[in-house]
Design a protein around this motif. Sequence first.
Motif, short mmCIF file in Angstrom:
data_model
loop_
_atom_site.label_atom_id
_atom_site.label_comp_id
_atom_site.label_asym_id
_atom_site.label_seq_id
_atom_site.Cartn_x
_atom_site.Cartn_y
_atom_site.Cartn_z
N LEU A 15 64.27 4.65 81.25
CA LEU A 15 63.52 5.81 81.72
C LEU A 15 64.40 6.83 82.43
O LEU A 15 64.07 8.02 82.47
N LEU A 16 65.53 6.38 83.00
CA LEU A 16 66.45 7.34 83.61
C LEU A 16 66.85 8.42 82.63
O LEU A 16 66.93 9.61 82.99
N ASN A 17 67.11 8.03 81.38
CA ASN A 17 67.51 9.00 80.38
C ASN A 17 66.38 9.96 80.05
O ASN A 17 66.60 11.17 79.87
N TYR A 64 63.91 -3.69 85.45
CA TYR A 64 65.22 -3.05 85.62
C TYR A 64 65.64 -2.32 84.35
O TYR A 64 66.05 -1.15 84.38
N TYR A 65 65.54 -3.00 83.21
CA TYR A 65 65.95 -2.38 81.94
C TYR A 65 65.04 -1.22 81.56
O TYR A 65 65.49 -0.21 81.02
N ALA A 124 68.15 8.53 89.45
CA ALA A 124 67.65 9.64 88.64
C ALA A 124 68.34 10.95 89.00
O ALA A 124 68.71 11.20 90.15
N PHE A 125 68.52 11.77 87.96
CA PHE A 125 69.13 13.08 88.13
C PHE A 125 68.26 14.13 87.44
O PHE A 125 67.74 13.88 86.35
N PRO A 126 68.11 15.29 88.10
CA PRO A 126 68.60 15.68 89.42
C PRO A 126 67.89 14.89 90.52
O PRO A 126 66.88 14.23 90.25
N PRO A 127 68.41 14.96 91.74
CA PRO A 127 67.84 14.16 92.84
C PRO A 127 66.33 14.30 93.00
O PRO A 127 65.66 13.34 93.40
N PHE A 181 60.57 5.74 72.76
CA PHE A 181 61.26 5.09 73.87
C PHE A 181 61.75 3.69 73.53
O PHE A 181 62.84 3.28 73.92
N GLY A 182 60.94 2.93 72.81
CA GLY A 182 61.30 1.56 72.50
C GLY A 182 62.57 1.42 71.68
O GLY A 182 63.21 0.36 71.69
N HIS A 183 62.97 2.50 71.00
CA HIS A 183 64.17 2.44 70.16
C HIS A 183 65.30 3.32 70.69
O HIS A 183 66.22 3.65 69.95
#
Length: 343
Positions: free
Chosen positions: A259-261, A253-254, A296-299, A171-173
Amino acid sequence: MNRYKPEIALGIDIGGTNVKAGLVDAQGRLLHVVQKPLNESWKYSEKDIKNIPSKIYEIINMFAGKGIKNRFQKIGVAIATPITPDGLVTTVAHHRKTWQYYDLACAMSRLFPASYSFAVDTNAAAYGEWKFGAGRGYDNLVCVFLGTGIGSGIIIDGKILLGSKGMAGSFGHTVILADGGKKCNCGGYGCVETLCSADSIVRRAMYAIRNGSKTRISELCENDMRKITPRLIYDAVLKGDKLAEDIFKEVGYYLGIGLLNFLTVISPEVVVLGGGIAGAGKFIVEPIRKVIRGQAFPPESRKTKVIRAKLGIYSGVIGVAGIALNKKKEYLGRLQCQRKDYP
């Protein structure tokens, strides 16, 4: 009459500054713990990789010296470099390439015959949180550790996600600011680590002070910016400092954007946050939740839980010991140890 002895394993976590080790039972309880500092020059260097077996052996003997050597036959080792479950160092990121294909299991089998298990340190810690900590009861989770660097481990359907090189889910990269982002230690630009690590938090505070911002951070560090740490900035937050709070909110925020991905690709049930910076609590967690709830997706993923880790600094020890205790088959490869440069 033979007295029943519960199965235990020895977990060893070799970090950047310390070696932590402990005896762990099948319920994830630490029965005995030791912590040993590494020398200041330790950087997973070419020289130090060859010393890892002797360091592990030294730890084993510390436990053996307490008269409990025969109580454990399973040993788990976690290190901060890509390694296969059976002990073969694969890639080494920005470290020297001569580390590649070092057979740590083979080296250890010569020093102390036992059933060994190996894991990347963040995977071991994630397994510990899943098996015994905050992630207990979930089959799919992402565990992110926030500190000097940013690491992560992923559990999918109750198994550690490894990938082809043993480093899936770094995740960090993952890149969230490719255009104009700061160069990362990995060689890339705009990684999560460049925006959310301890160093990045301190840099924000220094930048604000140098540009004349009024903040209690200056007071707490006694106008010596070398004393600024994330903990000191958090202390300023607790004293009502708006700038310090905004720093943590921006980090949150970042982290949320990154995390969204993960949520889109992996669809975890829960995100577990560990490491020292996670100690900022709601000042980081709430901005993360806000981003996830909004985008986030899906809802359905917008309801993903974001919770704090429970096992603390020994999550890697507990996790890698748990991996050793749950090992399904013995190490069968490369025991001939033909290479002459092994200890």
